[in-house]
Design an enzyme around this catalytic site. Structure first.
Site, mmCIF file in Angstrom:
data_model
loop_
_atom_site.group_PDB
_atom_site.id
_atom_site.type_symbol
_atom_site.label_atom_id
_atom_site.label_comp_id
_atom_site.label_asym_id
_atom_site.label_seq_id
_atom_site.Cartn_x
_atom_site.Cartn_y
_atom_site.Cartn_z
ATOM 1 N N ILE A 1 0.822 -1.210 0.000
ATOM 2 C CA ILE A 1 0.000 0.000 0.000
ATOM 3 C C ILE A 1 0.859 1.265 0.000
ATOM 4 C CG2 ILE A 1 -2.010 -1.086 1.050
ATOM 5 C CD1 ILE A 1 -1.166 0.166 3.737
ATOM 6 N N GLU B 1 -0.361 -3.459 10.237
ATOM 7 C CA GLU B 1 0.313 -4.265 11.256
ATOM 8 C C GLU B 1 -0.543 -4.150 12.511
ATOM 9 O OE1 GLU B 1 2.941 -6.111 11.066
ATOM 10 O OE2 GLU B 1 3.752 -5.556 9.108
ATOM 11 N N THR C 1 -9.661 0.500 15.091
ATOM 12 C CA THR C 1 -9.728 -0.370 16.260
ATOM 13 C C THR C 1 -10.211 0.389 17.484
ATOM 14 O OG1 THR C 1 -8.367 -1.660 17.793
ATOM 15 C CG2 THR C 1 -7.275 0.116 16.628
ATOM 16 N N ASP C 2 -10.753 -0.335 18.452
ATOM 17 C CA ASP C 2 -11.140 0.298 19.715
ATOM 18 C C ASP C 2 -9.916 0.707 20.535
ATOM 19 O OD1 ASP C 2 -10.308 -2.263 20.430
ATOM 20 O OD2 ASP C 2 -12.175 -2.818 21.441
ATOM 21 N N GLU C 3 -8.744 0.182 20.196
ATOM 22 C CA GLU C 3 -7.551 0.465 20.998
ATOM 23 C C GLU C 3 -7.103 1.922 20.914
ATOM 24 O OE1 GLU C 3 -4.428 -2.447 21.214
ATOM 25 O OE2 GLU C 3 -5.688 -3.955 20.248
ATOM 26 N N TYR D 1 1.262 0.268 18.391
ATOM 27 C CA TYR D 1 0.214 -0.143 17.447
ATOM 28 C C TYR D 1 -0.965 0.809 17.480
ATOM 29 C CZ TYR D 1 -4.107 -2.393 16.027
ATOM 30 O OH TYR D 1 -5.344 -2.644 15.476
ATOM 31 N N LYS E 1 -2.453 3.508 14.631
ATOM 32 C CA LYS E 1 -3.819 3.472 14.113
ATOM 33 C C LYS E 1 -4.530 4.802 14.374
ATOM 34 C CE LYS E 1 -5.860 0.651 12.395
ATOM 35 N NZ LYS E 1 -6.066 0.347 10.950
ATOM 36 N N TYR F 1 -1.176 -13.547 30.100
ATOM 37 C CA TYR F 1 -0.445 -12.395 30.626
ATOM 38 C C TYR F 1 -0.944 -11.997 32.021
ATOM 39 C CZ TYR F 1 1.922 -11.147 26.231
ATOM 40 O OH TYR F 1 2.726 -11.122 25.114
ATOM 41 N N ASP G 1 3.372 -9.904 32.526
ATOM 42 C CA ASP G 1 2.427 -9.084 31.770
ATOM 43 C C ASP G 1 3.143 -8.262 30.714
ATOM 44 O OD1 ASP G 1 -0.021 -8.137 31.010
ATOM 45 O OD2 ASP G 1 -0.466 -7.089 32.878
#
Length: 357
Positions: free
Chosen positions: A61, A85, A138-140, A164, A168, A221, A308
């Site tokens: 892309i 990613e 994403t909700d993140e 990440y 986004k 985790y 974690d």
């Protein structure tokens, strides 16, 4: 009739969208653009490979000229952008790829779309090409919630906590800017955790399934109490279809599963269901000879707590009220039905997932 360019269409969510779209919109043409990095698998597209309305292009892309060529050559009017990613652990150890693909890649697509769809002479004050650029997020990007916080809405302030999610969030802002600055006809959807067929085995649910089948430890985790909202992937595809058909240009839409689970409870559920499968289907013991613990109904003994993850968000939850009210969106699959389909798929498709391990 639409002509779609689907970026990342050989990845998990993208390939399920392609299958769904061609099945439910057989008059449309779909071109998949995918670089086939580790999480892109062309074999996932085999069920649609013979469809005359489907074509595949291996490419990046970030190659703006290639994207422009595809938009023109195939008379693309709808671009659905999945390519990204997406694995948080990988973004912590190697963030460069996330910046390149998620930010620069999205920018490349926006440049190409603007040149082909916007920069041509306008007709009656409107863009020369009727179009839609749909960006899958994403909700993140919203950050993390406490156990008592209300779920994320489209008005929740962005507060990404990993490389990440930050990449986004940046791509979301670029898409918004290209609409407000240049008039590109965009929509964005922010989804919760997806599960279902063709999910790369590094992600939680397929990882637990495939590790049980190989008698490997099931890593959890921290205390395992991180909470996620789980959405069956075909319901996500259905939600995107509603956004494309009914969504307002320039708007964001949350797509969720109304289905919050702690990670440890997901792992224990997979163990329980796998134990039951091996009791109900004795032939599985022969099919998966390495699966010793589950054969004796003891898959849970494989659970192993590990340190974690750095900066691990505690809870995500999606409020899809806007998408429900405006577009009529509701998940069709319950978690029971969606999970049953997912588990059956992995048990029946060892030839797909085993080469990826």
């Amino acid at each position: 009739m639409r002509n779609l360019l689907v970026t990342g269409g050989a990845g998990f969510i993208g390939v399920n969208f392609v299958h769904y779209w061609l099945s439910n919109n057989p008059q449309d043409k779909v071109v998949v653009l995918d670089a086939l990095t580790y999480a892109g698998n062309k074999a996932s597209l085999e069920p649609v490979a013979a469809n005359p309305n489907f074509s595949f292009v291996k490419g990046d892309i970030c190659d703006t000229e290639l994207v422009e060529k595809l938009l023109n050559q195939h008379h693309i009017d709808t671009l659905v952008h999945f390519a990204a990613e997406s694995h948080v652990d990988r973004s912590i150890t190697g963030p460069d790829a996330f910046i390149e693909t998620n930010i620069m890649g999205t920018y490349s697509l926006l440049k190409a779309a603007k040149k082909v769809w916007i920069d041509q002479p306008a007709i009656d004050g409107k863009p020369a090409v009727a179009h839609r650029f749909h960006h899958v997020s994403t909700d993140e990007v919203y950050g993390t919630l406490s156990p008592t916080d209300p779920a994320f809405t489209e008005d929740t302030a962005y507060a990404p906590n990993s490389p990440y999610s930050a990449s986004k969030a940046a791509s979301d802002h670029l898409v918004r800017a290209y609409h407000h600055t240049y008039g590109l006809q965009v929509t964005t959807s922010n989804c919760s955790n997806n599960y279902g067929p063709y999910h790369f085995p590094e992600k939680l649910i397929p990882l637990i399934i495939t590790n049980i089948l190989q008698d490997k430890p099931l890593p959890v985790y921290g205390d395992g109490q991180q909470i996620r909202d789980w959405l069956y992937v075909e319901d996500h595809a259905r939600g995107i279809e509603l956004v494309l058909n009914k969504g307002r240009v320039g708007e964001n839409y949350n797509i969720g599963g109304n289905n919050e689970w702690a990670n440890i409870d997901i792992v224990k559920l997979v163990c329980k269901q796998m134990n039951n499968k091996f009791i109900q289907q004795p032939q599985l013991a022969e099919q998966f000879p390495l699966a010793k613990q589950v054969l004796h109904g003891k898959a849970e003994q494989l659970i192993t707590y590990v340190e974690d993850r750095a900066g691990h968000d505690r809870r995500y939850a999606i409020d899809a009220t806007k998408t429900n009210h405006e577009l009529g969106y509701e998940p069709k699959e319950s978690f029971d039905s969606g999970f049953a389909k997912t588990l059956d798929w992995y048990l029946s498709n060892e030839s797909w997932w085993k080469p990826l391990l």
